[in-house]
Design an enzyme around this catalytic site. Structure first.
Site, PDB file in Angstrom:
ATOM      1  N   ASP A 209       0.857  -1.188   0.000  1.00  0.00           N
ATOM      2  CA  ASP A 209       0.000   0.000   0.000  1.00  0.00           C
ATOM      3  C   ASP A 209       0.890   1.234   0.000  1.00  0.00           C
ATOM      4  O   ASP A 209       1.818   1.338   0.802  1.00  0.00           O
ATOM      5  CB  ASP A 209      -0.895   0.024   1.241  1.00  0.00           C
ATOM      6  CG  ASP A 209      -2.042  -0.978   1.119  1.00  0.00           C
ATOM      7  OD1 ASP A 209      -2.209  -1.541   0.016  1.00  0.00           O
ATOM      8  OD2 ASP A 209      -2.746  -1.196   2.109  1.00  0.00           O
TER       9      ASP A 209
ATOM     10  N   ASP B 131     -13.967  -6.166  -5.191  1.00  0.00           N
ATOM     11  CA  ASP B 131     -14.153  -6.377  -3.745  1.00  0.00           C
ATOM     12  C   ASP B 131     -15.591  -6.819  -3.537  1.00  0.00           C
ATOM     13  O   ASP B 131     -16.518  -6.162  -4.017  1.00  0.00           O
ATOM     14  CB  ASP B 131     -13.937  -5.063  -2.983  1.00  0.00           C
ATOM     15  CG  ASP B 131     -12.525  -4.514  -3.142  1.00  0.00           C
ATOM     16  OD1 ASP B 131     -11.619  -5.301  -3.507  1.00  0.00           O
ATOM     17  OD2 ASP B 131     -12.320  -3.311  -2.912  1.00  0.00           O
TER      18      ASP B 131
END
Lengths: 251, 193
Positions: A11, A130
């Site tokens: 990330d 997702d």
């Protein structure tokens, strides 16, 4: 034989890695380039950089990071986060990214998948999905899993494939962060309805979870972050054990 | 040594330039016909869709120049496929250097093939000090069947060519610039031809 891929995910915020990273050997654990090199040496098959910055300069910062990674790293990498146009993708690929991953922008404008695949080729377009289970249905979510859509995971995945995606990165929001294993039933069903590779994401906690997602989930690749960043699982050891389970890996 | 990477707007050429840089070589990115003709080594990359890439080659006249080159030329991925007679992708006529037609994977495997697979039956100076069954990185939906120009092969539902050679022309279906240490060695072997 085509091997199953192990993919650490980094990330990124404002050009730096955000999640705590426990890499003692690194001079600067916040430097994505150093971390990427370390993972490449440790036997990672691919890397994913997920940009979560929200600044005005994000595009420029990310392009610069991609260029620095491409300079140092000799394995493929994918860049995702906030990509919503042909121009965004063009900049990233020109700076050395191998693939890009799009998520919310594909849900909002599905034609973007066709446009990107047509211009750059399916092979560099990963669509990230997702999803979480609501009343026995897998519902696609946006904004990191916060906002439900009306899309069903399996229908959306089929549409994404038809529109030209080269690969799907499926994250189960129910499993993400639990360290209790990947969503193998859903992965297996995805694998049955699609003919493009599927990356499993969300839930990695032990080596056995990787074994299960390749065997039961029939995933083509598995992505994880913290188990690698905190050295709870060493990639070499993971691959050795996968091989012991007769799962093809690059070792 | 003057190394030119043909820059015709199709593909991830930065990665090839950087891989050469890691080996200690500085490569020029160019679509200038004279620069290409005068190079010691030419790398012909390519990522994307075949017919549009071929269209770009034609605009700059590169489709005529490349088959006439005399120095070692390395086509990578789509670059290799465009050096063949024809490709099923977009029903595209290629440069005709390698006498083989490129076809789509259709053997009960996922398409595209993405990831690390093994190369074997290696027989070329390109693979000096590369061991049989070495892993390389591939991402493609179309492939070259086994032909007399095959110098490396791979299994993915079918045995197919992962590298081709004819005269001064070489082609790899895999991405040496993304194939870790083995890939860099293959690039170095090419530069030493």
């Amino acid at each position: 034989m085509l091997t199953k891929r192990i993919i650490p995910c980094l990330d990124i915020k404002n050009g730096r890695t955000v999640k705590g990273v426990n890499f003692v050997a690194l001079r600067d654990a916040g430097d994505p380039v150093e971390l990427a090199e370390a993972y490449s040496k440790a036997g990672a098959d691919e890397l994913v950089f997920l940009d979560i910055s929200a600044t005005e300069e994000r595009r420029k910062t990310l392009a610069n990071l991609v260029l620095r990674v491409a300079e140092k790293v000799n394995i493929p990498f994918t860049v995702g986060g906030g990509i919503s146009s042909i121009e965004d993708v063009d900049i990233l690929l020109q700076n050395g990214a191998d693939k890009v991953s799009i998520n919310s922008s594909a849900v909002k404008n599905p034609k973007l998948i066709n446009d990107l695949a047509g211009k750059f080729g399916s092979q560099c377009i990963t669509v990230a999905i997702d999803a979480k289970r609501i009343a026995d249905k897998w519902v696609v979510h946006l904004v990191g899993g916060k906002v439900p859509t009306e899309l069903n995971l399996f229908d959306w995945a089929r549409e994404v494939e038809k529109r030209g995606a080269g690969e799907i990165l499926f994250t189960s929001m129910d499993n993400d962060g639990t360290k209790e294993g990947f969503a193998n039933k859903a992965l297996n069903r995805l694998s049955k309805v699609l003919n493009i590779p599927i990356i499993a994401s969300g839930g990695a906690g032990t080596i056995q979870h990787f074994v299960d997602t390749f065997k039961e989930g029939e995933a083509d690749a598995a992505l994880a972050a913290s188990v690698f960043h905190f050295k709870e699982i060493e990639i070499k050891e993971l691959k050795r054990q996968l091989r012991d389970h007769e799962i093809p890996v690059r070792l | 040594m003057k190394i030119v990477i043909i820059n015709y707007g199709a593909g991830n050429i930065q990665s090839i330039k950087f891989a050469l840089q890691r080996l200690g070589y500085n490569a020029l990115l160019s679509n200038d016909l004279e620069e290409i003709r005068s190079a010691d080594k030419v790398i012909f990359p390519g990522v994307g869709e075949a017919s549009s890439a071929m269209g770009k080659l034609k605009i700059s006249g590169l489709d005529n120049i490349i088959p006439q080159l005399k120095q070692p030329v390395l086509g990578i991925c789509l670059g290799m496929q465009l050096m063949c007679t024809h490709t099923e992708e977009g029903n595209t006529k290629g440069l005709g250097i390698f006498d083989v037609d490129i076809i789509r994977f259709n053997h009960g495997v996922k398409v595209p093939q993405i990831g690390w697979n093994q190369i074997n039956m290696l027989h070329s100076p390109l693979f000096q000090k590369i061991k049989e069954n070495e892993y390389v990185y591939l991402v493609h939906s179309y492939y070259a069947p086994i032909v007399k120009e095959t110098i490396a092969q791979t299994h993915y539902g079918v045995e197919y060519s992962t590298a081709l050679h004819k005269g001064n022309f070489y082609g790899t279906q895999f991405h040496p610039e993304k194939s870790s240490i083995a890939g860099e060695k293959i690039l170095e072997n090419f530069l030493n031809l």
